[in-house]
Design an enzyme around this catalytic site. Structure first.
Site, PDB file in Angstrom:
ATOM      1  N   LYS A  54      44.212 -40.066 -37.624  1.00 35.95           N
ATOM      2  CA  LYS A  54      44.882 -41.415 -37.245  1.00 35.95           C
ATOM      3  C   LYS A  54      45.182 -41.221 -35.801  1.00 35.95           C
ATOM      4  O   LYS A  54      45.587 -42.239 -35.135  1.00 35.95           O
ATOM      5  CB  LYS A  54      46.570 -40.468 -37.899  1.00 35.95           C
ATOM      6  CG  LYS A  54      46.403 -41.276 -39.294  1.00 35.95           C
ATOM      7  CD  LYS A  54      47.852 -40.587 -40.156  1.00 35.95           C
ATOM      8  CE  LYS A  54      48.111 -41.128 -41.061  1.00 35.95           C
ATOM      9  NZ  LYS A  54      48.134 -40.520 -42.705  1.00 35.95           N
ATOM     10  N   GLN A  98      53.565 -36.456 -42.566  1.00 30.98           N
ATOM     11  CA  GLN A  98      52.169 -36.429 -43.147  1.00 30.98           C
ATOM     12  C   GLN A  98      52.868 -35.237 -44.395  1.00 30.98           C
ATOM     13  O   GLN A  98      53.519 -34.379 -44.381  1.00 30.98           O
ATOM     14  CB  GLN A  98      51.738 -35.113 -42.643  1.00 30.98           C
ATOM     15  CG  GLN A  98      50.033 -35.106 -43.676  1.00 30.98           C
ATOM     16  CD  GLN A  98      49.487 -36.541 -43.583  1.00 30.98           C
ATOM     17  OE1 GLN A  98      49.250 -37.456 -42.261  1.00 30.98           O
ATOM     18  NE2 GLN A  98      49.091 -36.722 -44.340  1.00 30.98           N
ATOM     19  N   ASP A 121      55.502 -45.486 -43.178  1.00 29.67           N
ATOM     20  CA  ASP A 121      54.577 -45.350 -44.229  1.00 29.67           C
ATOM     21  C   ASP A 121      55.131 -46.466 -45.782  1.00 29.67           C
ATOM     22  O   ASP A 121      54.403 -46.481 -46.471  1.00 29.67           O
ATOM     23  CB  ASP A 121      54.967 -44.063 -44.860  1.00 29.67           C
ATOM     24  CG  ASP A 121      53.510 -43.087 -44.819  1.00 29.67           C
ATOM     25  OD1 ASP A 121      52.624 -44.107 -44.546  1.00 29.67           O
ATOM     26  OD2 ASP A 121      53.643 -42.062 -44.825  1.00 29.67           O
TER      27      ASP A 121
END
Ligand code: NAD
Length: 291
Positions: A54, A98, A121
């Site tokens: 990422k 995460q 997200d």
């Protein structure tokens, strides 16, 4: 019939190139650089790889990347304080925590602490709600990737019978909502569905998000169906090594489907590309450039 193989790697590259172009134009127009903050708690090896990728891809599209790596003993209160700090920072437009988080931390509480406008997200209940009532919102990355891949095979999905296998909040339910937005007729199948093969057989578009290696067989498919395989399963091989397979028996389905994604190289590469797209859109929205 041999299906077209949908090349997720090259489609993800196209998405990233478009994000890079729009990011450069935004910087010229506003002087603002989109910023993505990624928070990793602990040393889970798979999570470390994701976070590294990422970071690399965020920089490649011209965005700022802020990495926060915390030890797995981090108290929940400290993580919540970091999220609050990132919510307040003007140079951070997207925040990603995460998963999975260590067991002593309540993941739901942390995800809900993220400002919904920075929730790249798309897991915050506000964004889940906005998606279900059809308002503009940040949509979950893997499901968004599935829609882009399906549309690469058939640009207009209107009226298609779509069957989603799996009802998780991460993939199954949001991808079903996105298919509704595309005017598909949507069925969500799950572990309690009766006679799954016959449910799948009526689908023009199948999205498999189950986590069971090669569960969907060739004779479950309507000839010509579009098949998007979200599953990532590591299975042993005859030589004692392992390999990745999806939820779809790829070789069997290849001769029945119209178009199909491989594993690896299908849905997988789309997730980060859609994360970057979300970060750009969150930035544009924060500047009042889109609704
Ligand atoms: P999950 O375990 O949360 O959900 C699985 C779903 O499958 C459940 O809703 C369950 O009802 C359904 N299911 C289980 N057994 C079934 C059966 N026999 N018949 C019909 N349905 C059944 O999983 P998830 O998080 O949605 O992930 C699914 C798969 O997608 C996994 O392999 C995961 O690794 C993969 N995944 C890939 C990406 C990516 O490519 N970037 C992202 C997320 C998940």
């Amino acid at each position: 019939m041999t299906a077209t193989i949908i090349d997720g790697k090259s489609i993800a590259e196209i998405v990233r190139a478009d994000v890079a172009k729009r990011t450069a134009a935004l910087k010229v127009k506003t002087g603002v650089t989109p910023g993505l903050a990624v928070v990793l708690v602990g040393a889970d090896p798979a999570s470390q790889v994701y976070v590294r990728n990422k970071h690399k891809q965020t920089l490649e599209v011209g965005m700022a990347s802020f990495e926060h790596k915390l030890p797995d003993t981090t108290p929940e209160a400290d993580l919540l304080a970091l999220v609050a700090m990132l919510n307040a920072r003007a140079d951070v437009h997207g925040i990603l925590v995460q998963l999975p988080l260590p067991k002593h931390i309540d993941s739901e509480k942390v995800l809900r602490a993220i400002n919904p406008d920075k929730d790249v997200d798309g897991f915050h209940p506000v964004n889940v709600g906005r998606l279900s009532i059809g308002e503009p919102c940040l949509t979950p990355c893997t499901p968004s990737g599935c829609i882009i891949l399906a549309k690469s095979a058939q640009p207009d999905l209107k009226g298609l019978d779509a069957v989603v296998i799996g009802r998780s909040t991460i993939v199954g339910k949001p991808v079903a909502q996105l298919l509704l937005r595309e005017d598909c007729t949507v069925t969500i199948a799950h572990s309690r569905t009766r006679d799954l093969p016959s449910v799948v057989r009526r689908a023009d578009l199948v999205i498999a998000a189950v986590g069971r290696p090669e569960m969907v067989k060739g004779d479950w498919l309507k000839p010509g169906a579009i098949v998007i395989d979200v599953g990532i399963n590591r299975v042993p091989t005859a030589d004692g090594k392992t390999k990745l397979v999806g939820d779809v028996a790829f070789q069997e389905c290849l001769s029945v489907a119209g178009a199909i994604t491989p594993v690896p190289g299908g849905v997988g590469p789309m997730t980060i590309a859609c994360l970057l797209k979300n970060t750009l859109e969150a930035t544009e929205r924060s500047l009042g450039l889109t609704t």
